[in-house]
Every structure is written in C-alpha cells, then in structure tokens.
Design a protein around this motif. Sequence first.
Motif, PDB file in Angstrom:
ATOM      1  N   MET A 161       0.898  -1.077  -0.165  1.00 52.52           N
ATOM      2  CA  MET A 161       0.069  -0.059  -0.095  1.00 52.52           C
ATOM      3  C   MET A 161       1.004   1.217  -0.005  1.00 52.52           C
ATOM      4  SD  MET A 161      -2.792   1.309   2.957  1.00 52.52           S
ATOM      5  CE  MET A 161      -1.694   1.917   4.101  1.00 52.52           C
ATOM      6  N   ALA A 162       0.490   2.249  -0.733  1.00 48.55           N
ATOM      7  CA  ALA A 162       1.471   3.453  -0.900  1.00 48.55           C
ATOM      8  C   ALA A 162       0.464   4.426  -0.140  1.00 48.55           C
ATOM      9  CB  ALA A 162       1.764   3.916  -2.389  1.00 48.55           C
ATOM     10  N   LEU A 163       1.017   5.390   0.469  1.00 51.92           N
ATOM     11  CA  LEU A 163       0.349   6.455   1.263  1.00 51.92           C
ATOM     12  C   LEU A 163       1.492   7.602   1.085  1.00 51.92           C
ATOM     13  CD1 LEU A 163      -1.491   7.508   3.513  1.00 51.92           C
ATOM     14  CD2 LEU A 163       0.086   6.778   5.192  1.00 51.92           C
ATOM     15  N   THR A 164       0.840   8.873   0.897  1.00 49.08           N
ATOM     16  CA  THR A 164       1.601  10.122   0.761  1.00 49.08           C
ATOM     17  C   THR A 164       1.327  10.959   2.262  1.00 49.08           C
ATOM     18  OG1 THR A 164       1.558   9.986  -1.597  1.00 49.08           O
ATOM     19  CG2 THR A 164       1.906  12.246  -0.669  1.00 49.08           C
ATOM     20  N   ILE A 165       2.326  11.545   2.647  1.00 46.11           N
ATOM     21  CA  ILE A 165       2.028  12.426   3.845  1.00 46.11           C
ATOM     22  C   ILE A 165       2.627  13.664   3.451  1.00 46.11           C
ATOM     23  CG2 ILE A 165       1.844  10.621   5.683  1.00 46.11           C
ATOM     24  CD1 ILE A 165       4.801  11.409   6.220  1.00 46.11           C
ATOM     25  N   GLU A 203      12.206   4.843   6.647  1.00 41.15           N
ATOM     26  CA  GLU A 203      12.577   3.717   6.039  1.00 41.15           C
ATOM     27  C   GLU A 203      13.195   2.828   7.359  1.00 41.15           C
ATOM     28  OE1 GLU A 203      15.218   3.990   2.838  1.00 41.15           O
ATOM     29  OE2 GLU A 203      13.546   3.955   1.480  1.00 41.15           O
ATOM     30  N   ASP A 204      13.525   3.604   8.579  1.00 38.02           N
ATOM     31  CA  ASP A 204      13.833   2.773   9.676  1.00 38.02           C
ATOM     32  C   ASP A 204      12.580   1.951  10.363  1.00 38.02           C
ATOM     33  OD1 ASP A 204      16.583   3.094   9.462  1.00 38.02           O
ATOM     34  OD2 ASP A 204      16.677   4.697  10.768  1.00 38.02           O
ATOM     35  N   LEU A 205      11.553   2.365   9.931  1.00 36.09           N
ATOM     36  CA  LEU A 205      10.274   1.829  10.518  1.00 36.09           C
ATOM     37  C   LEU A 205       9.999   0.530  10.093  1.00 36.09           C
ATOM     38  CD1 LEU A 205       7.991   5.012  10.341  1.00 36.09           C
ATOM     39  CD2 LEU A 205       9.119   4.190  12.454  1.00 36.09           C
ATOM     40  N   ASP A 206       9.524  -0.370  11.128  1.00 37.71           N
ATOM     41  CA  ASP A 206       8.719  -1.713  10.714  1.00 37.71           C
ATOM     42  C   ASP A 206       7.559  -1.322   9.939  1.00 37.71           C
ATOM     43  OD1 ASP A 206      10.667  -3.211  12.366  1.00 37.71           O
ATOM     44  OD2 ASP A 206       9.358  -3.028  14.030  1.00 37.71           O
ATOM     45  N   ASP A 233      10.289  14.073  -1.522  1.00 40.28           N
ATOM     46  CA  ASP A 233      10.470  15.359  -2.447  1.00 40.28           C
ATOM     47  C   ASP A 233      10.286  16.650  -1.532  1.00 40.28           C
ATOM     48  OD1 ASP A 233      10.306  17.566  -4.154  1.00 40.28           O
ATOM     49  OD2 ASP A 233       9.089  16.128  -5.649  1.00 40.28           O
ATOM     50  N   ARG A 234      11.312  17.475  -1.331  1.00 42.00           N
ATOM     51  CA  ARG A 234      11.183  18.671  -0.558  1.00 42.00           C
ATOM     52  C   ARG A 234      10.443  19.752  -1.131  1.00 42.00           C
ATOM     53  NH1 ARG A 234      16.745  18.801  -2.060  1.00 42.00           N
ATOM     54  NH2 ARG A 234      17.078  20.646  -3.076  1.00 42.00           N
ATOM     55  N   GLU A 235      10.658  19.876  -2.545  1.00 41.60           N
ATOM     56  CA  GLU A 235      10.175  20.882  -3.330  1.00 41.60           C
ATOM     57  C   GLU A 235       8.515  20.573  -3.161  1.00 41.60           C
ATOM     58  OE1 GLU A 235      11.753  21.689  -7.149  1.00 41.60           O
ATOM     59  OE2 GLU A 235      13.801  21.619  -6.125  1.00 41.60           O
ATOM     60  N   ALA A 236       8.052  19.535  -3.189  1.00 44.03           N
ATOM     61  CA  ALA A 236       6.527  19.068  -3.108  1.00 44.03           C
ATOM     62  C   ALA A 236       6.078  18.895  -1.817  1.00 44.03           C
ATOM     63  CB  ALA A 236       6.258  17.982  -3.923  1.00 44.03           C
ATOM     64  N   GLU A 237       7.116  19.054  -0.797  1.00 44.33           N
ATOM     65  CA  GLU A 237       6.519  18.876   0.693  1.00 44.33           C
ATOM     66  C   GLU A 237       5.689  17.681   0.886  1.00 44.33           C
ATOM     67  OE1 GLU A 237       5.018  22.596   1.807  1.00 44.33           O
ATOM     68  OE2 GLU A 237       6.784  23.212   2.164  1.00 44.33           O
ATOM     69  N   GLN A 238       6.521  16.561   0.022  1.00 43.38           N
ATOM     70  CA  GLN A 238       5.518  15.255   0.270  1.00 43.38           C
ATOM     71  C   GLN A 238       6.500  14.003   0.365  1.00 43.38           C
ATOM     72  OE1 GLN A 238       3.219  14.893  -3.242  1.00 43.38           O
ATOM     73  NE2 GLN A 238       1.494  16.030  -2.180  1.00 43.38           N
ATOM     74  N   ALA A 239       6.060  13.036   1.239  1.00 41.11           N
ATOM     75  CA  ALA A 239       6.748  11.919   1.097  1.00 41.11           C
ATOM     76  C   ALA A 239       5.939  10.585   0.764  1.00 41.11           C
ATOM     77  CB  ALA A 239       7.376  11.534   2.792  1.00 41.11           C
ATOM     78  N   THR A 240       6.215   9.867  -0.154  1.00 40.35           N
ATOM     79  CA  THR A 240       5.223   8.631  -0.381  1.00 40.35           C
ATOM     80  C   THR A 240       5.883   7.532   0.279  1.00 40.35           C
ATOM     81  OG1 THR A 240       4.749   9.940  -2.512  1.00 40.35           O
ATOM     82  CG2 THR A 240       4.312   7.503  -2.259  1.00 40.35           C
ATOM     83  N   ALA A 292       2.744   0.449   7.202  1.00 42.24           N
ATOM     84  CA  ALA A 292       2.924   1.251   8.560  1.00 42.24           C
ATOM     85  C   ALA A 292       1.738   2.183   8.717  1.00 42.24           C
ATOM     86  CB  ALA A 292       4.316   1.923   8.422  1.00 42.24           C
ATOM     87  N   GLU A 293       1.416   2.198  10.020  1.00 42.74           N
ATOM     88  CA  GLU A 293       0.371   3.252  10.222  1.00 42.74           C
ATOM     89  C   GLU A 293       0.545   4.814  10.080  1.00 42.74           C
ATOM     90  OE1 GLU A 293      -2.717   2.601  11.115  1.00 42.74           O
ATOM     91  OE2 GLU A 293      -2.252   0.438  10.834  1.00 42.74           O
ATOM     92  N   PRO A 294      -0.340   5.469   9.486  1.00 39.29           N
ATOM     93  CA  PRO A 294      -0.116   6.837   9.245  1.00 39.29           C
ATOM     94  C   PRO A 294       0.600   7.591  10.444  1.00 39.29           C
ATOM     95  CG  PRO A 294      -2.073   6.265   8.191  1.00 39.29           C
ATOM     96  CD  PRO A 294      -1.825   5.093   9.077  1.00 39.29           C
ATOM     97  N   ASP A 295      -0.167   7.388  11.518  1.00 40.06           N
ATOM     98  CA  ASP A 295       0.279   8.160  12.751  1.00 40.06           C
ATOM     99  C   ASP A 295       1.519   7.739  13.121  1.00 40.06           C
ATOM    100  OD1 ASP A 295      -2.044   9.464  13.014  1.00 40.06           O
ATOM    101  OD2 ASP A 295      -2.817   7.971  14.673  1.00 40.06           O
ATOM    102  N   THR A 296       2.354   6.659  12.842  1.00 38.86           N
ATOM    103  CA  THR A 296       3.776   6.127  13.046  1.00 38.86           C
ATOM    104  C   THR A 296       4.576   6.854  12.135  1.00 38.86           C
ATOM    105  OG1 THR A 296       2.874   3.827  13.823  1.00 38.86           O
ATOM    106  CG2 THR A 296       4.927   4.203  13.211  1.00 38.86           C
ATOM    107  N   LEU A 297       4.000   7.133  10.833  1.00 34.12           N
ATOM    108  CA  LEU A 297       4.874   7.777   9.876  1.00 34.12           C
ATOM    109  C   LEU A 297       5.002   9.218  10.119  1.00 34.12           C
ATOM    110  CD1 LEU A 297       3.214   6.277   6.666  1.00 34.12           C
ATOM    111  CD2 LEU A 297       5.491   5.423   7.664  1.00 34.12           C
ATOM    112  N   VAL A 298       4.115   9.833  10.748  1.00 30.89           N
ATOM    113  CA  VAL A 298       4.110  11.116  10.884  1.00 30.89           C
ATOM    114  C   VAL A 298       4.919  11.475  12.168  1.00 30.89           C
ATOM    115  CG1 VAL A 298       2.527  13.049  11.926  1.00 30.89           C
ATOM    116  CG2 VAL A 298       1.667  11.913  10.094  1.00 30.89           C
ATOM    117  N   GLU A 299       4.804  10.562  13.350  1.00 27.48           N
ATOM    118  CA  GLU A 299       5.714  10.508  14.457  1.00 27.48           C
ATOM    119  C   GLU A 299       7.172  10.527  14.233  1.00 27.48           C
ATOM    120  OE1 GLU A 299       6.142   8.059  18.669  1.00 27.48           O
ATOM    121  OE2 GLU A 299       4.141   8.091  17.788  1.00 27.48           O
TER     122      GLU A 299
END
Length: 65
Positions: A1-5, A24-27, A35-42, A47-54
């Motif tokens: 599954m792909a998620l963009t934050i 990438e260190d997350l389980d 992409d810093r210019e787009a201010e996004q990470a795909t 992994a759960e979205p809250d875990t990614l944000v944290e």
Amino acid sequence: MALTITVTGMSCEHCEQSVTEALEDLDGVTEASVDREAEQATIEGDAEPDTLVEAVEDAGYEASA
C-alpha cells in the motif's frame, strides 16, 4: 500500500535524506520517497499513518497524514 504524507521544514538534500532514513527505519516500511519541493513523502508498506508522522516529527520536521 502506498501512502503520501505532507512534510514541511525541509530545505536541502540532507533534510530529504534524514526524512527518508527516519521513514525507512520503521517496521512495515519497504520504501520511502521524499520530495522537499513538493513537501511530500510517499511511503510503500503497511505502517500506520500516525507512526509515519511521528517518525518525521522525531527527525525534526513537521508532518501530517
């Protein structure tokens, strides 16, 4: 599954690398593309979205799912 934050506060290539490594260190994360210019990470994986944000916030940047 792909998620963009949304990730803000990155100003250079080193910032992108720091966020990529933090994600990438997350389980459950198989790949992260930042992409810093787009201010996004795909993120690929389950992994759960809250875990990614944290993880991004722990690296010193602002994030929202």
